[in-house]
Design a protein around this motif. Sequence first.
Motif, PDB file in Angstrom:
ATOM      1  N   GLU A  16       0.856  -1.306   0.076  1.00  0.00           N
ATOM      2  CA  GLU A  16      -0.044  -0.019  -0.039  1.00  0.00           C
ATOM      3  C   GLU A  16       0.693   1.202   0.033  1.00  0.00           C
ATOM      4  OE1 GLU A  16      -2.666  -0.291   3.321  1.00  0.00           O
ATOM      5  OE2 GLU A  16      -3.621  -2.145   2.446  1.00  0.00           O
ATOM      6  N   LEU A  17       1.813   1.398   0.906  1.00  0.00           N
ATOM      7  CA  LEU A  17       3.011   2.416   0.729  1.00  0.00           C
ATOM      8  C   LEU A  17       3.606   2.693  -0.750  1.00  0.00           C
ATOM      9  CD1 LEU A  17       4.266   4.453   2.659  1.00  0.00           C
ATOM     10  CD2 LEU A  17       5.999   2.668   2.926  1.00  0.00           C
ATOM     11  N   LEU A  18       3.903   1.430  -1.357  1.00  0.00           N
ATOM     12  CA  LEU A  18       4.136   1.698  -2.821  1.00  0.00           C
ATOM     13  C   LEU A  18       3.373   2.243  -3.645  1.00  0.00           C
ATOM     14  CD1 LEU A  18       5.869  -1.814  -3.615  1.00  0.00           C
ATOM     15  CD2 LEU A  18       6.998   0.444  -3.296  1.00  0.00           C
ATOM     16  N   ASP A  19       2.055   1.967  -3.606  1.00  0.00           N
ATOM     17  CA  ASP A  19       0.748   2.899  -4.331  1.00  0.00           C
ATOM     18  C   ASP A  19       0.889   3.992  -3.659  1.00  0.00           C
ATOM     19  OD1 ASP A  19       0.088   0.320  -5.673  1.00  0.00           O
ATOM     20  OD2 ASP A  19      -1.400  -0.275  -4.107  1.00  0.00           O
ATOM     21  N   GLU A  20       0.723   4.466  -2.487  1.00  0.00           N
ATOM     22  CA  GLU A  20       0.454   5.680  -2.191  1.00  0.00           C
ATOM     23  C   GLU A  20       1.884   6.907  -2.404  1.00  0.00           C
ATOM     24  OE1 GLU A  20      -0.031   5.239   1.911  1.00  0.00           O
ATOM     25  OE2 GLU A  20      -1.915   4.351   1.547  1.00  0.00           O
ATOM     26  N   THR A  21       3.072   6.239  -2.636  1.00  0.00           N
ATOM     27  CA  THR A  21       4.120   6.911  -2.881  1.00  0.00           C
ATOM     28  C   THR A  21       4.782   6.934  -4.372  1.00  0.00           C
ATOM     29  OG1 THR A  21       5.727   5.283  -2.130  1.00  0.00           O
ATOM     30  CG2 THR A  21       4.834   6.974  -0.387  1.00  0.00           C
ATOM     31  N   ASN A  22       4.146   5.912  -5.054  1.00  0.00           N
ATOM     32  CA  ASN A  22       4.426   5.918  -6.358  1.00  0.00           C
ATOM     33  C   ASN A  22       5.885   5.458  -6.587  1.00  0.00           C
ATOM     34  OD1 ASN A  22       2.072   6.562  -7.605  1.00  0.00           O
ATOM     35  ND2 ASN A  22       2.477   8.663  -7.485  1.00  0.00           N
ATOM     36  N   LEU A  23       6.421   4.769  -5.247  1.00  0.00           N
ATOM     37  CA  LEU A  23       7.754   4.082  -5.486  1.00  0.00           C
ATOM     38  C   LEU A  23       7.385   2.875  -6.162  1.00  0.00           C
ATOM     39  CD1 LEU A  23       8.926   4.590  -1.820  1.00  0.00           C
ATOM     40  CD2 LEU A  23       9.724   5.735  -3.742  1.00  0.00           C
ATOM     41  N   ALA A  47      10.751 -10.455  -1.128  1.00  0.00           N
ATOM     42  CA  ALA A  47      12.029 -11.302  -1.209  1.00  0.00           C
ATOM     43  C   ALA A  47      11.975 -12.271  -0.145  1.00  0.00           C
ATOM     44  CB  ALA A  47      13.165 -10.308  -0.946  1.00  0.00           C
ATOM     45  N   PRO A  48      12.636 -13.518  -0.472  1.00  0.00           N
ATOM     46  CA  PRO A  48      12.824 -14.782   0.605  1.00  0.00           C
ATOM     47  C   PRO A  48      13.734 -14.396   1.557  1.00  0.00           C
ATOM     48  CG  PRO A  48      13.660 -15.245  -1.778  1.00  0.00           C
ATOM     49  CD  PRO A  48      13.161 -13.754  -1.600  1.00  0.00           C
ATOM     50  N   ALA A  49      13.430 -13.817   2.564  1.00  0.00           N
ATOM     51  CA  ALA A  49      14.453 -13.468   3.659  1.00  0.00           C
ATOM     52  C   ALA A  49      13.542 -13.488   4.909  1.00  0.00           C
ATOM     53  CB  ALA A  49      15.105 -12.019   3.665  1.00  0.00           C
ATOM     54  N   PRO A  50      14.349 -13.688   6.114  1.00  0.00           N
ATOM     55  CA  PRO A  50      13.418 -13.628   7.423  1.00  0.00           C
ATOM     56  C   PRO A  50      12.888 -12.566   7.582  1.00  0.00           C
ATOM     57  CG  PRO A  50      16.022 -14.707   7.745  1.00  0.00           C
ATOM     58  CD  PRO A  50      15.888 -14.040   6.318  1.00  0.00           C
ATOM     59  N   LEU A  51      11.655 -12.359   8.052  1.00  0.00           N
ATOM     60  CA  LEU A  51      11.049 -11.076   8.136  1.00  0.00           C
ATOM     61  C   LEU A  51      10.507 -10.773   9.525  1.00  0.00           C
ATOM     62  CD1 LEU A  51       8.148 -12.361   5.413  1.00  0.00           C
ATOM     63  CD2 LEU A  51      10.563 -10.887   5.036  1.00  0.00           C
ATOM     64  N   ALA A  52      10.377  -9.542   9.676  1.00  0.00           N
ATOM     65  CA  ALA A  52      10.071  -8.828  10.963  1.00  0.00           C
ATOM     66  C   ALA A  52       9.232  -7.801  10.608  1.00  0.00           C
ATOM     67  CB  ALA A  52      11.143  -8.296  11.556  1.00  0.00           C
ATOM     68  N   ALA A  53       8.168  -7.775  11.873  1.00  0.00           N
ATOM     69  CA  ALA A  53       6.897  -6.796  11.542  1.00  0.00           C
ATOM     70  C   ALA A  53       7.268  -5.341  12.461  1.00  0.00           C
ATOM     71  CB  ALA A  53       5.751  -7.197  12.307  1.00  0.00           C
ATOM     72  N   ALA A  54       8.306  -5.545  12.956  1.00  0.00           N
ATOM     73  CA  ALA A  54       8.809  -4.221  13.898  1.00  0.00           C
ATOM     74  C   ALA A  54       8.894  -3.077  12.868  1.00  0.00           C
ATOM     75  CB  ALA A  54       9.853  -4.489  14.476  1.00  0.00           C
ATOM     76  N   PRO A  55       9.814  -3.221  11.805  1.00  0.00           N
ATOM     77  CA  PRO A  55       9.808  -2.029  10.956  1.00  0.00           C
ATOM     78  C   PRO A  55       8.794  -1.281  10.290  1.00  0.00           C
ATOM     79  CG  PRO A  55      11.678  -3.920  10.613  1.00  0.00           C
ATOM     80  CD  PRO A  55      10.443  -4.600  11.287  1.00  0.00           C
ATOM     81  N   VAL A  56       7.606  -2.200  10.159  1.00  0.00           N
ATOM     82  CA  VAL A  56       6.702  -1.726   9.503  1.00  0.00           C
ATOM     83  C   VAL A  56       5.981  -0.477  10.033  1.00  0.00           C
ATOM     84  CG1 VAL A  56       4.045  -2.327   8.495  1.00  0.00           C
ATOM     85  CG2 VAL A  56       6.363  -3.696   8.365  1.00  0.00           C
ATOM     86  N   ALA A  57       5.825  -0.520  11.622  1.00  0.00           N
ATOM     87  CA  ALA A  57       5.261   0.494  12.130  1.00  0.00           C
ATOM     88  C   ALA A  57       6.167   1.940  11.688  1.00  0.00           C
ATOM     89  CB  ALA A  57       5.620   0.420  13.636  1.00  0.00           C
ATOM     90  N   ALA A  58       7.405   1.937  11.462  1.00  0.00           N
ATOM     91  CA  ALA A  58       8.151   3.127  11.258  1.00  0.00           C
ATOM     92  C   ALA A  58       7.704   3.375   9.677  1.00  0.00           C
ATOM     93  CB  ALA A  58       9.598   2.946  11.291  1.00  0.00           C
ATOM     94  N   ALA A  59       7.444   2.500   8.748  1.00  0.00           N
ATOM     95  CA  ALA A  59       7.310   2.672   7.379  1.00  0.00           C
ATOM     96  C   ALA A  59       5.624   2.863   7.361  1.00  0.00           C
ATOM     97  CB  ALA A  59       7.409   1.394   6.723  1.00  0.00           C
ATOM     98  N   ALA A  60       4.693   2.719   8.321  1.00  0.00           N
ATOM     99  CA  ALA A  60       3.313   3.149   8.135  1.00  0.00           C
ATOM    100  C   ALA A  60       3.234   4.284   8.339  1.00  0.00           C
ATOM    101  CB  ALA A  60       2.686   2.290   9.114  1.00  0.00           C
ATOM    102  N   ALA A  61       4.166   5.253   8.933  1.00  0.00           N
ATOM    103  CA  ALA A  61       3.970   6.565   9.399  1.00  0.00           C
ATOM    104  C   ALA A  61       3.805   7.647   8.112  1.00  0.00           C
ATOM    105  CB  ALA A  61       5.072   7.049  10.229  1.00  0.00           C
ATOM    106  N   PRO A  62       4.968   7.211   7.008  1.00  0.00           N
ATOM    107  CA  PRO A  62       4.595   8.070   6.119  1.00  0.00           C
ATOM    108  C   PRO A  62       3.456   7.748   5.185  1.00  0.00           C
ATOM    109  CG  PRO A  62       6.833   7.351   6.103  1.00  0.00           C
ATOM    110  CD  PRO A  62       5.918   6.539   6.961  1.00  0.00           C
ATOM    111  N   ALA A  63       2.911   6.632   5.200  1.00  0.00           N
ATOM    112  CA  ALA A  63       1.480   6.397   4.565  1.00  0.00           C
ATOM    113  C   ALA A  63       0.588   6.967   5.189  1.00  0.00           C
ATOM    114  CB  ALA A  63       1.386   4.680   4.648  1.00  0.00           C
ATOM    115  N   ALA A  64       0.369   7.116   6.493  1.00  0.00           N
ATOM    116  CA  ALA A  64      -0.545   7.976   7.121  1.00  0.00           C
ATOM    117  C   ALA A  64      -0.581   9.293   6.386  1.00  0.00           C
ATOM    118  CB  ALA A  64      -0.740   7.710   8.395  1.00  0.00           C
ATOM    119  N   ALA A  65       0.487   9.807   6.577  1.00  0.00           N
ATOM    120  CA  ALA A  65       0.630  11.316   5.951  1.00  0.00           C
ATOM    121  C   ALA A  65       0.454  11.413   4.626  1.00  0.00           C
ATOM    122  CB  ALA A  65       2.035  11.666   6.293  1.00  0.00           C
TER     123      ALA A  65
END
Length: 151
Positions: A16-23, A47-65
Amino acid sequence: MSKFNIDNDAIRQLAELLDETNLTEIEVAAGDNKIRVARQGATYAAAPAPLAAAPVAAAAAPAAAASGGDVASHPGCVKSPMVGVVYFAPEPGAAPFITAGSTVAEGQTLMLIEAMKTFNPIRAPKAGKISQIIATDGNPVEYDEPLVIIE
């Protein structure tokens, strides 16, 4: 073979962040865990790598803005004149050029965009108040992508 958990919600939020920012792609990492989402036409790949949900909170802030409607058509929208990486401070650890709510003068440096190892200052086209910062520090931007809104 090590097993890792895929956080589908984190992948959806990044898509969703990709869609909102056109990245075209975005990657977030915490230690050895990372999530990379890239746009290829209308599909998204993780990408097939170990995943973590913690960084998403930081990435979600620009999406809200960025979710305040079509910011690209706003008369105070400052768009990227090039493809590159956005930096809001002149060097790591320094104070940012602008913050949300700050007042800027015409011609004042808003941010830098690094393209081909050259730091290009992005200047305010008019005086006013920074009502919204859309771009994210240290992340890539595309040509004509909205960066900030000056009221």
